[in-house]
Design a protein around this motif. Sequence first.
Motif, PDB file in Angstrom:
ATOM      1  N   ASP A 144      -7.777  15.832  27.929  1.00 11.84           N
ATOM      2  CA  ASP A 144      -7.062  15.386  26.736  1.00 11.84           C
ATOM      3  C   ASP A 144      -7.842  14.192  26.186  1.00 11.84           C
ATOM      4  O   ASP A 144      -7.645  13.048  26.602  1.00 11.84           O
ATOM      5  N   ILE A 145      -8.750  14.450  25.251  1.00  9.34           N
ATOM      6  CA  ILE A 145      -9.743  13.465  24.815  1.00  9.34           C
ATOM      7  C   ILE A 145      -9.129  12.370  23.943  1.00  9.34           C
ATOM      8  O   ILE A 145      -8.408  12.636  22.992  1.00  9.34           O
ATOM      9  N   ASN A 146      -9.468  11.130  24.311  1.00  7.50           N
ATOM     10  CA  ASN A 146      -9.126   9.961  23.492  1.00  7.50           C
ATOM     11  C   ASN A 146     -10.416   9.172  23.315  1.00  7.50           C
ATOM     12  O   ASN A 146     -10.882   8.507  24.238  1.00  7.50           O
ATOM     13  N   ILE A 147     -11.009   9.283  22.132  1.00 10.48           N
ATOM     14  CA  ILE A 147     -12.326   8.683  21.905  1.00 10.48           C
ATOM     15  C   ILE A 147     -12.265   7.753  20.695  1.00 10.48           C
ATOM     16  O   ILE A 147     -11.511   7.974  19.750  1.00 10.48           O
ATOM     17  N   ASN A 148     -13.033   6.693  20.767  1.00 10.81           N
ATOM     18  CA  ASN A 148     -13.159   5.759  19.647  1.00 10.81           C
ATOM     19  C   ASN A 148     -14.647   5.585  19.336  1.00 10.81           C
ATOM     20  O   ASN A 148     -15.406   5.176  20.221  1.00 10.81           O
ATOM     21  N   PRO A 149     -15.104   5.956  18.135  1.00  9.56           N
ATOM     22  CA  PRO A 149     -14.332   6.225  16.919  1.00  9.56           C
ATOM     23  C   PRO A 149     -13.544   7.537  16.989  1.00  9.56           C
ATOM     24  O   PRO A 149     -13.966   8.489  17.637  1.00  9.56           O
ATOM     25  N   LYS A 150     -12.409   7.567  16.315  1.00  5.48           N
ATOM     26  CA  LYS A 150     -11.544   8.723  16.309  1.00  5.48           C
ATOM     27  C   LYS A 150     -12.171   9.871  15.536  1.00  5.48           C
ATOM     28  O   LYS A 150     -12.901   9.649  14.556  1.00  5.48           O
ATOM     29  N   PRO A 151     -11.890  11.116  15.948  1.00  2.00           N
ATOM     30  CA  PRO A 151     -12.319  12.264  15.133  1.00  2.00           C
ATOM     31  C   PRO A 151     -11.743  12.149  13.721  1.00  2.00           C
ATOM     32  O   PRO A 151     -10.563  11.838  13.546  1.00  2.00           O
ATOM     33  N   GLY A 152     -12.559  12.352  12.748  1.00  2.00           N
ATOM     34  CA  GLY A 152     -12.123  12.189  11.363  1.00  2.00           C
ATOM     35  C   GLY A 152     -12.477  10.824  10.795  1.00  2.00           C
ATOM     36  O   GLY A 152     -12.492  10.638   9.576  1.00  2.00           O
ATOM     37  N   GLY A 153     -12.753   9.870  11.693  1.00  2.00           N
ATOM     38  CA  GLY A 153     -13.187   8.547  11.255  1.00  2.00           C
ATOM     39  C   GLY A 153     -14.696   8.445  11.322  1.00  2.00           C
ATOM     40  O   GLY A 153     -15.396   9.460  11.442  1.00  2.00           O
ATOM     41  N   ARG A 154     -15.206   7.209  11.263  1.00  2.00           N
ATOM     42  CA  ARG A 154     -16.648   7.009  11.330  1.00  2.00           C
ATOM     43  C   ARG A 154     -16.972   5.848  12.254  1.00  2.00           C
ATOM     44  O   ARG A 154     -16.315   4.808  12.238  1.00  2.00           O
ATOM     45  N   GLY A 155     -18.002   6.066  13.066  1.00  2.00           N
ATOM     46  CA  GLY A 155     -18.522   5.017  13.922  1.00  2.00           C
ATOM     47  C   GLY A 155     -19.899   4.608  13.458  1.00  2.00           C
ATOM     48  O   GLY A 155     -20.504   5.261  12.591  1.00  2.00           O
ATOM     49  N   LEU A 156     -20.406   3.528  14.039  1.00  2.00           N
ATOM     50  CA  LEU A 156     -21.693   2.989  13.617  1.00  2.00           C
ATOM     51  C   LEU A 156     -22.765   3.168  14.678  1.00  2.00           C
ATOM     52  O   LEU A 156     -22.486   3.089  15.889  1.00  2.00           O
ATOM     53  N   VAL A 157     -23.972   3.413  14.208  1.00  3.01           N
ATOM     54  CA  VAL A 157     -25.122   3.436  15.114  1.00  3.01           C
ATOM     55  C   VAL A 157     -25.225   2.075  15.807  1.00  3.01           C
ATOM     56  O   VAL A 157     -25.116   1.027  15.158  1.00  3.01           O
ATOM     57  N   GLY A 158     -25.420   2.086  17.122  1.00  5.90           N
ATOM     58  CA  GLY A 158     -25.581   0.847  17.876  1.00  5.90           C
ATOM     59  C   GLY A 158     -24.278   0.204  18.314  1.00  5.90           C
ATOM     60  O   GLY A 158     -24.302  -0.795  19.042  1.00  5.90           O
ATOM     61  N   MET A 159     -23.141   0.756  17.903  1.00  5.77           N
ATOM     62  CA  MET A 159     -21.848   0.192  18.280  1.00  5.77           C
ATOM     63  C   MET A 159     -21.253   0.982  19.457  1.00  5.77           C
ATOM     64  O   MET A 159     -21.468   2.189  19.570  1.00  5.77           O
ATOM     65  N   PRO A 160     -20.485   0.300  20.326  1.00  9.53           N
ATOM     66  CA  PRO A 160     -19.944   0.981  21.507  1.00  9.53           C
ATOM     67  C   PRO A 160     -18.964   2.099  21.145  1.00  9.53           C
ATOM     68  O   PRO A 160     -18.127   1.958  20.242  1.00  9.53           O
ATOM     69  N   VAL A 161     -19.105   3.197  21.852  1.00  9.52           N
ATOM     70  CA  VAL A 161     -18.146   4.306  21.790  1.00  9.52           C
ATOM     71  C   VAL A 161     -17.352   4.293  23.094  1.00  9.52           C
ATOM     72  O   VAL A 161     -17.931   4.199  24.184  1.00  9.52           O
ATOM     73  N   TRP A 162     -16.043   4.362  22.992  1.00 11.06           N
ATOM     74  CA  TRP A 162     -15.167   4.351  24.169  1.00 11.06           C
ATOM     75  C   TRP A 162     -14.621   5.763  24.387  1.00 11.06           C
ATOM     76  O   TRP A 162     -14.065   6.378  23.472  1.00 11.06           O
ATOM     77  N   MET A 163     -14.772   6.278  25.623  1.00 11.80           N
ATOM     78  CA  MET A 163     -14.261   7.611  25.945  1.00 11.80           C
ATOM     79  C   MET A 163     -13.201   7.497  27.028  1.00 11.80           C
ATOM     80  O   MET A 163     -13.371   6.768  28.003  1.00 11.80           O
ATOM     81  N   ALA A 164     -12.116   8.230  26.830  1.00  9.68           N
ATOM     82  CA  ALA A 164     -11.031   8.263  27.818  1.00  9.68           C
ATOM     83  C   ALA A 164     -10.336   9.620  27.738  1.00  9.68           C
ATOM     84  O   ALA A 164     -10.504  10.363  26.759  1.00  9.68           O
ATOM     85  N   VAL A 165      -9.582   9.941  28.781  1.00 11.21           N
ATOM     86  CA  VAL A 165      -8.803  11.182  28.797  1.00 11.21           C
ATOM     87  C   VAL A 165      -7.376  10.862  29.232  1.00 11.21           C
ATOM     88  O   VAL A 165      -7.126   9.916  29.993  1.00 11.21           O
ATOM     89  N   GLY A 166      -6.428  11.649  28.737  1.00  8.53           N
ATOM     90  CA  GLY A 166      -5.039  11.469  29.108  1.00  8.53           C
ATOM     91  C   GLY A 166      -4.801  11.828  30.569  1.00  8.53           C
ATOM     92  O   GLY A 166      -5.425  12.746  31.099  1.00  8.53           O
ATOM     93  N   ARG A 167      -3.885  11.120  31.206  1.00  6.96           N
ATOM     94  CA  ARG A 167      -3.591  11.347  32.625  1.00  6.96           C
ATOM     95  C   ARG A 167      -2.236  12.025  32.785  1.00  6.96           C
ATOM     96  O   ARG A 167      -1.219  11.373  32.960  1.00  6.96           O
ATOM     97  N   SER A 168      -2.241  13.323  32.707  1.00  6.62           N
ATOM     98  CA  SER A 168      -1.037  14.115  32.940  1.00  6.62           C
ATOM     99  C   SER A 168      -1.322  15.092  34.082  1.00  6.62           C
ATOM    100  O   SER A 168      -2.486  15.304  34.434  1.00  6.62           O
ATOM    101  N   PRO A 169      -0.291  15.701  34.674  1.00  5.03           N
ATOM    102  CA  PRO A 169      -0.526  16.647  35.772  1.00  5.03           C
ATOM    103  C   PRO A 169      -1.433  17.811  35.386  1.00  5.03           C
ATOM    104  O   PRO A 169      -2.164  18.321  36.235  1.00  5.03           O
ATOM    105  N   THR A 170      -1.423  18.213  34.111  1.00  8.96           N
ATOM    106  CA  THR A 170      -2.234  19.362  33.716  1.00  8.96           C
ATOM    107  C   THR A 170      -3.618  18.994  33.207  1.00  8.96           C
ATOM    108  O   THR A 170      -4.478  19.865  33.065  1.00  8.96           O
ATOM    109  N   THR A 171      -3.853  17.692  32.928  1.00 12.31           N
ATOM    110  CA  THR A 171      -5.165  17.293  32.417  1.00 12.31           C
ATOM    111  C   THR A 171      -5.929  16.359  33.350  1.00 12.31           C
ATOM    112  O   THR A 171      -7.140  16.176  33.173  1.00 12.31           O
ATOM    113  N   TRP A 172      -5.244  15.776  34.337  1.00 12.57           N
ATOM    114  CA  TRP A 172      -5.916  14.883  35.275  1.00 12.57           C
ATOM    115  C   TRP A 172      -5.432  15.064  36.718  1.00 12.57           C
ATOM    116  O   TRP A 172      -6.189  14.957  37.659  1.00 12.57           O
TER     117      TRP A 172
END
Length: 283
Positions: A144-172
């Motif tokens: 269950d993807i949770n990423i920043n920049p968000k899909p549909g938004g815009r991120g910058l070259v050289g700026m940190p991207v944060w990746m995470a996933v939801g913690r539920s019984p079916t996804t983690w």
Amino acid sequence: MLIRRSALLGAALVLAAAGSAQAGDGPGVDAGKCQVVKFCVGVSTEGKAGGATPQTGSQDSNAASDLKCGYTKIDPEPPASAEELWKGADPAKNDLYFYSCSDGGQNNPDGFVVVPTGQQPQPQVNPQELAQQAVDSMTLLGPDININPKPGGRGLVGMPVWMAVGRSPTTWGPNTASASAGGVTVTATARVSKVVWSMGDGTSVTCTTPGTVYKSSYGLKRSPDCGHVYTQPSTNRSGGTYRVTATSTWVIDWNGGGANGQLTEVRTSSVAVTIVESQAVNS
């Protein structure tokens, strides 16, 4: 385990040969069917551990490969004095079989089975197959993807991207389920051991934690456990985005029916992110 199986069968053959000698019968060999003192092989049941049915997105199973189990009839039979084999049964009214699997008894216990004369051995419950059935009932999903920049938004070259996933019984996980058959119950527990992020720019990041969800208060900090930095904009690519694919590996520990083992499952999810040059944002 193979040595153990060979030793057990060897002991049965020695006893069978001894019993045959006491009865005045010589060992016989039927060409094409038997080996040594009528050691005939007849498979009456066969099991195969298959993969889980995909539940969502692009998913694959990396479960155990083909597993075959069957019965070997011991003929001639060991004498009645072989009490450990006959388990108190009357040899005059019963036949003796040896049940074994192609894994050498590692996940599926092998051993001798006493069957009333004239009857066929009942199919044995395969604990590993029950474990796979339990896994199939869990509905294990892709991350269950949770990423920043968000899909549909815009991120910058050289700026940190944060990746995470939801913690539920079916996804983690943990996700626990049981399956039963023939009086045997197997319980399996699944947990994600890692998530491999393919960032779409030719690089990948392996995270052994769910990652940290980005908050605006973090500013321009990098993720402490699961992050990435793009060095080129996605606008130069077809579609103008990077396809980010997260692949989780589920490790499933199971036990029951006198056996235990481990299975693995793979699940995949993906999103698209847009990365642009900083001047493009400021214009």
